[in-house]
Write a protein that holds these residues in place. Structure first.
Motif, PDB file in Angstrom:
ATOM      1  N   TYR A  22       0.843  -1.206   0.000  1.00 47.71           N
ATOM      2  CA  TYR A  22       0.000   0.000   0.000  1.00 47.71           C
ATOM      3  C   TYR A  22       0.882   1.261   0.000  1.00 47.71           C
ATOM      4  CZ  TYR A  22      -4.192   2.764   0.869  1.00 47.71           C
ATOM      5  OH  TYR A  22      -5.226   3.655   0.752  1.00 47.71           O
ATOM      6  N   GLN A  67       1.126   4.141  -2.987  1.00 45.47           N
ATOM      7  CA  GLN A  67       0.944   5.573  -2.688  1.00 45.47           C
ATOM      8  C   GLN A  67       2.131   6.370  -3.218  1.00 45.47           C
ATOM      9  OE1 GLN A  67      -1.702   7.080  -0.863  1.00 45.47           O
ATOM     10  NE2 GLN A  67      -1.746   6.149   1.157  1.00 45.47           N
ATOM     11  N   LEU A  94       2.409   6.962  -7.174  1.00 40.07           N
ATOM     12  CA  LEU A  94       1.247   7.621  -7.782  1.00 40.07           C
ATOM     13  C   LEU A  94       1.629   8.537  -8.953  1.00 40.07           C
ATOM     14  CD1 LEU A  94      -1.706   7.371  -6.708  1.00 40.07           C
ATOM     15  CD2 LEU A  94      -1.428   9.677  -5.805  1.00 40.07           C
ATOM     16  N   ILE A 124      -7.427   7.917  -8.428  1.00 36.78           N
ATOM     17  CA  ILE A 124      -7.095   7.316  -7.121  1.00 36.78           C
ATOM     18  C   ILE A 124      -8.240   6.438  -6.607  1.00 36.78           C
ATOM     19  CG2 ILE A 124      -5.352   8.983  -6.362  1.00 36.78           C
ATOM     20  CD1 ILE A 124      -7.671  10.450  -4.903  1.00 36.78           C
ATOM     21  N   LYS A 181      -7.988   3.245  -4.304  1.00 36.72           N
ATOM     22  CA  LYS A 181      -7.916   3.278  -2.839  1.00 36.72           C
ATOM     23  C   LYS A 181      -9.233   2.840  -2.208  1.00 36.72           C
ATOM     24  CE  LYS A 181      -4.412   6.862  -2.315  1.00 36.72           C
ATOM     25  NZ  LYS A 181      -4.114   8.176  -1.735  1.00 36.72           N
TER      26      LYS A 181
END
Lengths: 279, 311
Positions: A69, A73, A76, A235, A238
């Motif tokens: 995770y 992030q 990105l 995004i 997520k």
């Protein structure tokens, strides 16, 4: 069409530049994994400092799922750049080489060529995301093992049981593929206007950075346009780590990304079909 | 009479306010080698790009084997092979891989045997596995020609195929063009600003200047040896004008200016003229022949330029 696609893939995967992207993904992932391997506990206690006062948390929190995770992030911004590196080169790079001129002396339609460029760029993008999944998730699980996943947000703390995580990553990576194909489409569109690949690559990144800032700015002026900006929806992956999972919002985000991809592809065909090849 | 393999009617193209090709019409008949001549910037490459659908004309039509060609009819290019300007290829791939890629774009069914055949035909046998970035300009040109002919088109469009080549490379390409025409029956449209090169291969010549066609004729008609311009430099202080006026050389349009005698005639008469001059005590310090076609070309393009200025 199949032959054209094979040719485009052959060209992409015979070029050293293509493997730079895979190398960069591997390097960044490895650096984060190494950092977490050596300093993960202090990172975790810092991240959970507010939570630790109210809950007593036991078990392997710095596990492969959590590390993945963090890697996602971090990447990105980098992944769109790596996608643009190849997609932005598709037409502009050929124009710069002079090979576009030679290709278009052959009896293939311009639409077929554009479709093959899109198809090959999408396959490259999908393979890049799969590679990311292998080195981020696969290697992290090997190094850090499995465990319940902690998703720390600004105002909440979500604990996902380990048996419930893997499918979420599968879904998240599929969503990431969709988001990255939108970036690839934008790059190819920008590639039509240029005769060298630097312009489309930089322009793609410029657009992504500016729109990401707009998507994240909590100002009334921008709140009205945010739902229409594709970076707002990029995004959406997520969402698979939320509880409950916002399926409706993920669906809307997917639709917006598909619409953008189709619109970019249609615009590319329209413009390319009217373009004089002077390079 | 059979319809031309390629026909262009009133082709016009402007870039911003610059008219690159202006109302250009011509027809290419099967089996001929057409020299497409013009100075740099005359509109040759723009015309050839329009023929291959790289650039869209503002006005006019292109017909391939009697059928109108447009962007939606690109399959008609199956019958044409072309090199437009430099034959740029993928430097990171080998000559063989480049040929295979472009062959597949031309025709799905081209077999490896055919690729070997054209590699041999253009003289790249033994070097086909080398990366193209290691090729000389001449080798790239030859590979470009291999790419243009691999699908066995009836017609070839070659834009400045000898550009950037050394004399040996130029001779090789010239011989290849002649062979493609004579031995393989290809119809060829070859552009150049090197008159001498075109003169050696072309059966027909089209000259354009400032985007407009100024002449179109069989090469034999434009290249007649009787039109050779001969310049004879004389020692000062002779009475040649009077002598010439009364002689048979006057019929060749002999003119004298600043000790330079210019005369248009077949070069085979030069020894005779020299002998005559010596017999009349005229000292000659030099004789040069200006190629007939070069003279014609310069004359015709200058005439057009002068006419433009007048307008």
């Amino acid at each position: 069409m199949k032959q054209l696609l094979q040719i485009e893939l052959f060209k992409i995967f015979r070029r050293p530049r293509t493997y730079i992207s895979f190398g960069i993904v591997t390097a960044i992932t490895f650096v984060i994994q190494l950092a977490m391997l050596t300093d993960g506990k202090s990172y975790m206690s810092f991240a959970l400092q507010g939570v630790n006062e109210q809950f007593d948390i036991h078990g392997n929190m710095i596990n492969g799922y959590f590390i993945t995770y963090i890697i996602l992030q971090t990447l990105l911004i980098q992944i769109p750049l790596l996608v643009a590196l190849v997609a932005g080169d598709t037409l502009a790079g050929e124009a710069n080489l002079g090979t576009l001129r030679l290709i278009l002396t052959k009896p293939i339609s311009r639409n077929q060529l554009v479709l093959a460029k899109f198809g090959s760029s999408f396959i490259y993008t999908v393979l890049l995301v799969i590679w990311l999944a292998i080195v981020a998730l696969g290697v992290s699980l090997l190094l850090f093992g499995r465990g319940d996943m902690v998703n720390i947000k600004s105002d909440t703390f979500i604990l996902i049981l380990q048996d419930d995580v893997l499918w979420r990553y599968g879904a998240a990576f599929c969503f990431a593929m969709l988001a990255m194909t939108t970036i690839a489409s934008l790059s190819i569109l920008l590639s039509v206007f240029a005769d060298n690949s630097i312009g489309p690559i930089i322009s793609t990144m410029g657009i992504v950075v500016v729109l990401t800032i707009l998507s994240n700015l909590d100002l009334p002026l921008f709140n009205h346009i945010k739902p229409y900006i594709f970076t707002t929806h990029m995004i959406g992956w997520k969402g698979f780590f939320d509880d409950p999972i916002p399926y409706r919002q993920i669906g809307i985000s997917s639709l917006v990304l598909v619409l953008y991809t189709v619109a970019f592809a249609a615009a590319t065909m329209l413009i390319f079909n009217k373009k004089d090849i002077k390079s | 009479m059979a319809s031309p393999i390629l026909e262009v009617r009133s082709l016009t193209k402007s870039f911003n306010h610059f008219k690159a090709v202006d109302d250009l019409s011509f027809a290419i008949n099967k089996g001929s080698v057409y020299g497409f001549l013009g100075q740099n910037g005359a509109g040759k490459s723009t015309t050839m790009r329009m023929l291959m659908g790289l650039i869209f004309p503002d006005r006019g039509s292109i017909f391939i084997n009697g059928s109108a060609f447009s962007n939606s009819q690109r399959h008609m290019l199956r019958n044409i092979g072309a090199i437009i300007e430099r034959p740029d290829m993928y430097g990171y791939l080998s000559g063989w891989e480049n040929l295979r890629i472009f062959a597949a774009l031309s025709d799905n069914n081209i077999k490896a045997g055919r690729l070997h055949e054209v590699i041999e035909m253009v003289g790249l046998k033994g070097r086909e596995k080398d990366k193209v970035k290691a090729y000389s300009q001449g080798m790239k040109q030859r590979l470009g020609i291999a790419i243009a002919i691999v699908h066995e088109p009836d017609m070839l469009i070659l834009d400045e195929p000898t550009n950037g080549l050394d004399p040996q490379g130029i001779a090789e390409i010239r011989n290849l063009i002649i062979s493609l025409s004579k031995d393989h029956g290809k119809t060829i449209l070859v552009s150049s600003h090197l008159l001498h090169e075109v003169e050696q291969v072309a059966t027909d010549i089209i000259i354009i200047h400032k985007g407009r066609k100024v002449t179109e004729a069989p090469a034999g008609q434009l290249l007649h040896p009787d039109d050779t311009m001969i310049e004879i430099t004389l020692k000062p202080g002779n009475e040649l004008p009077a002598l010439i006026a009364g002689s048979g050389w006057a019929q060749f349009g002999a003119q004298i200016s600043n000790n330079l005698l210019t005369i248009k005639m077949n070069p085979s008469h030069i020894p005779q003229l020299n002998k005559w001059l010596v017999e009349h005590d005229v000292e000659v310090s030099g004789i040069t022949t200006q190629h007939s076609f070069e003279a014609y070309f310069l004359n015709i393009t200058n005439e057009t330029t002068a006419a433009d200025r007048t307008v």
